[in-house]
Scaffold this active site. Structure first.
Site, short mmCIF file in Angstrom:
data_model
loop_
_atom_site.label_atom_id
_atom_site.label_comp_id
_atom_site.label_asym_id
_atom_site.label_seq_id
_atom_site.Cartn_x
_atom_site.Cartn_y
_atom_site.Cartn_z
N ARG A 177 1.71 26.21 -5.67
CA ARG A 177 0.87 25.04 -5.37
C ARG A 177 -0.24 25.36 -4.36
NH1 ARG A 177 3.44 19.72 -6.34
NH2 ARG A 177 4.44 20.09 -8.34
N ARG B 136 -3.02 19.38 -2.16
CA ARG B 136 -3.47 18.36 -1.21
C ARG B 136 -3.55 18.78 0.25
NH1 ARG B 136 0.66 14.15 -3.74
NH2 ARG B 136 1.71 16.15 -3.79
N ARG C 46 -10.53 16.04 -6.16
CA ARG C 46 -9.63 15.12 -6.87
C ARG C 46 -10.20 13.70 -6.86
NH1 ARG C 46 -5.36 12.13 -5.03
NH2 ARG C 46 -3.48 11.96 -6.31
N ASP D 17 -0.50 21.38 -14.84
CA ASP D 17 0.84 20.89 -14.51
C ASP D 17 1.80 21.23 -15.63
OD1 ASP D 17 2.01 19.04 -12.26
OD2 ASP D 17 3.05 18.56 -14.13
N TYR E 179 12.50 15.87 -17.13
CA TYR E 179 11.49 14.81 -17.06
C TYR E 179 11.44 13.98 -18.34
CZ TYR E 179 9.81 16.80 -12.72
OH TYR E 179 9.73 17.23 -11.42
O1 CP3 Z 1 0.61 26.28 -8.02
C1 CP3 Z 1 -0.53 25.83 -8.24
O2 CP3 Z 1 -1.43 25.77 -7.38
C2 CP3 Z 1 -0.86 25.44 -9.67
C3 CP3 Z 1 -0.74 24.06 -9.96
C4 CP3 Z 1 0.59 23.41 -10.24
C5 CP3 Z 1 0.76 22.01 -10.10
N1 CP3 Z 1 2.00 21.67 -10.57
C6 CP3 Z 1 -0.26 21.10 -9.56
C7 CP3 Z 1 0.16 19.78 -9.07
C8 CP3 Z 1 1.79 23.92 -10.75
C9 CP3 Z 1 2.17 25.36 -11.01
C10 CP3 Z 1 2.66 22.80 -10.95
C11 CP3 Z 1 4.01 22.93 -11.53
C12 CP3 Z 1 4.90 21.77 -11.51
N2 CP3 Z 1 4.60 20.45 -11.74
C13 CP3 Z 1 6.29 21.86 -11.34
C14 CP3 Z 1 7.06 23.15 -11.18
C15 CP3 Z 1 6.93 23.71 -9.82
C16 CP3 Z 1 7.69 22.98 -8.78
O3 CP3 Z 1 7.04 22.44 -7.87
O4 CP3 Z 1 8.91 22.97 -8.87
C17 CP3 Z 1 6.82 20.56 -11.40
C18 CP3 Z 1 8.28 20.18 -11.23
C19 CP3 Z 1 5.75 19.68 -11.67
C20 CP3 Z 1 5.83 18.21 -11.90
C21 CP3 Z 1 5.04 17.46 -10.91
N3 CP3 Z 1 3.67 17.50 -10.79
C22 CP3 Z 1 5.52 16.55 -9.94
C23 CP3 Z 1 6.99 16.22 -9.74
C24 CP3 Z 1 4.42 16.06 -9.24
C25 CP3 Z 1 4.42 15.00 -8.18
C26 CP3 Z 1 4.91 15.53 -6.90
C27 CP3 Z 1 3.78 15.75 -5.98
O5 CP3 Z 1 3.75 16.82 -5.34
O6 CP3 Z 1 2.96 14.83 -5.85
C28 CP3 Z 1 3.27 16.71 -9.75
C29 CP3 Z 1 1.89 16.52 -9.29
C30 CP3 Z 1 1.10 17.74 -8.93
N4 CP3 Z 1 1.04 18.90 -9.66
C31 CP3 Z 1 0.22 17.88 -7.82
C32 CP3 Z 1 -0.37 19.14 -7.91
C33 CP3 Z 1 -1.40 19.74 -6.98
C34 CP3 Z 1 -0.05 16.81 -6.78
C35 CP3 Z 1 -0.82 15.75 -7.49
C36 CP3 Z 1 -1.96 15.16 -6.72
O7 CP3 Z 1 -2.95 15.84 -6.39
O8 CP3 Z 1 -1.86 13.96 -6.49
#
Ligand code: CP3
Length: 359
Positions: free
Chosen positions: A27, A31, A40, A77, A152
């Site tokens: 990640r 944010r 964003r 994602d 999910y």
């Molecule tokens: O690593 C990186 O920089 C690449 C981007 C990336 C995102 N999600 C961006 C994201 C990657 C590799 C993921 C994978 C992802 N997404 C996983 C597996 C990795 C892990 O964390 O276990 C999972 C379970 C998800 C599902 C997901 N996406 C959730 C549960 C959420 C909400 C939780 C949160 O942090 O808000 C997301 C949203 C998400 N994916 C964000 C980002 C940057 C935040 C969203 C935002 O900007 O509002």
């Protein structure tokens, strides 16, 4: 077979000699970076950001402009795949992902149709990022593991207790297996398309593998990940090796079981000691990890001390017989959105400096 100028990440992953331990952060575009929040906002919401290749490219590069990271990861994602199967993904403001439809029975399983073409925005983003990187560092493509996606899809959202998805697993193991197989084939096609578009390494996120009991992990989650990895191309069109990474949160105890998963590198969360992990896998695969992301909330001095400890636990990558083990430094899970940005600077500098001394 052109490799990036900084190919330290690929070399460590393939257990080749390196001058220092490469690092990137799960990640890393997110944010905690004010510039990410700004882009964003321009996109309107998170999904628009993922679905607009020029913006996805912009945010992918943001952490690399600030820090000397050794790899870029596609901004997207894992939930784009169930979205492309027709489940209707949305992200509400301030809360996690939601699906309009769930998969809990024969009928909803039969209704799934994976439309790879609808994910063209991801492949276009990969191509633009590769071009924009201009060979600076390698680009990682990724997908969720079948089990993690199933969590999910069955729950319809994130879960604390995994009640629905575990009910399906225990009540209808046959349906669960069919869902996982269908997901494995979709995820493999999706990752191969990312490779064709320019991804130089591929990572499978099994973020929720660790919520399963021992036998269920070995019977459901691991074989489904293996089915994905077995279908992946191992070289790109130029003949360059495209290595594979499997990250299982909570999977430390299963390292010996994951050795034959097909992955070149296994990712670990912070609960596992890297020295013990290395002894378990005997350097047959490279290891990635595993600093607790919460360490980044301590002072820069404490961050540096903890980072050195992680590197020391892995130890000298070069073995007595002259061969090399591989270590890629990372966090044990994604970086927290409230992380102070100065901590990341201290981390990157320490990992690069201290690891040179371990050679
Ligand atoms: O690593 C990186 O920089 C690449 C981007 C990336 C995102 N999600 C961006 C994201 C990657 C590799 C993921 C994978 C992802 N997404 C996983 C597996 C990795 C892990 O964390 O276990 C999972 C379970 C998800 C599902 C997901 N996406 C959730 C549960 C959420 C909400 C939780 C949160 O942090 O808000 C997301 C949203 C998400 N994916 C964000 C980002 C940057 C935040 C969203 C935002 O900007 O509002």
């Amino acid at each position: 077979m052109s490799r990036p100028k900084n190919d330290t990440f690929l070399r460590a992953l393939l257990k080749e000699p390196t001058e220092y331990t490469p690092l990137w952060l799960m990640r890393q575009a997110g944010r905690y970076l004010p510039e990410y929040c700004e882009t964003r906002k321009r996109a309107g919401n998170f999904l628009n950001l993922c679905k607009t290749p020029s913006l996805a490219c912009e945010v992918t590069l943001q952490p690399l402009a600030r820090y000397d990271l050794d790899a870029a990861i596609l901004f997207s994602d894992i939930l784009t795949v169930p979205d492309a199967m027709g489940l209707g993904l949305s992200f509400g403001e301030g809360d996690g992902p939601r699906f309009a439809r769930t998969v809990r029975d024969e009928a909803s399983l039969a209704a799934l149709h994976f439309d790879l073409d609808s994910l063209r925005y991801v492949f276009d983003a990969v191509t633009s990022i590769r071009r924009a990187l201009a060979g600076r560092v390698p680009l990682i493509g990724f997908a969720g593991s079948p089990w993690t996606l199933a969590c999910y899809m069955v729950e319809g959202r994130g879960s604390d207790d995994y009640r629905q998805v575990k009910t399906l697993l225990y009540q209808r193991p046959d349906l669960m297996q069919r869902l996982l197989e269908q997901l494995a084939d979709a995820v493999a096609a999706y990752l191969n398309a990312q490779l064709d578009a320019g991804a130089q390494a591929l990572m499978l996120f099994d973020s929720w593998g660790g919520v399963l009991e021992h036998d269920a992990f070995l019977r459901f989650a691991l074989p489904a990940s293996r089915r994905v990895l077995a279908q992946l191309k191992r070289h790109d069109a130029s003949g360059a090796r495209v290595p594979q990474i499997l990250f299982t949160k909570g999977g430390g105890l299963w390292l010996p079981d994951m050795l034959d998963s097909g992955a070149d590198m296994l990712g670990l969360d912070w609960t596992m000691d890297l020295g013990r992990a290395r002894a378990l896998v005997q350097d047959r695969v490279a290891l990635q990890g595993n600093l607790d992301p919460m360490v980044l909330f301590a002072s820069p001095e404490a961050v540096a001390a903890e980072a050195r400890r992680v590197l020391d636990r892995f130890g000298r990558p070069q073995r007595e017989d002259g061969s090399w083990g591989g270590h890629v430094f990372n966090l044990g899970h994604g970086i927290n959105q409230h992380t102070p940005i100065e901590s990341v600077q201290a981390l990157v500098e320490t990992v690069h400096r201290h690891s040179r001394g371990l050679r």
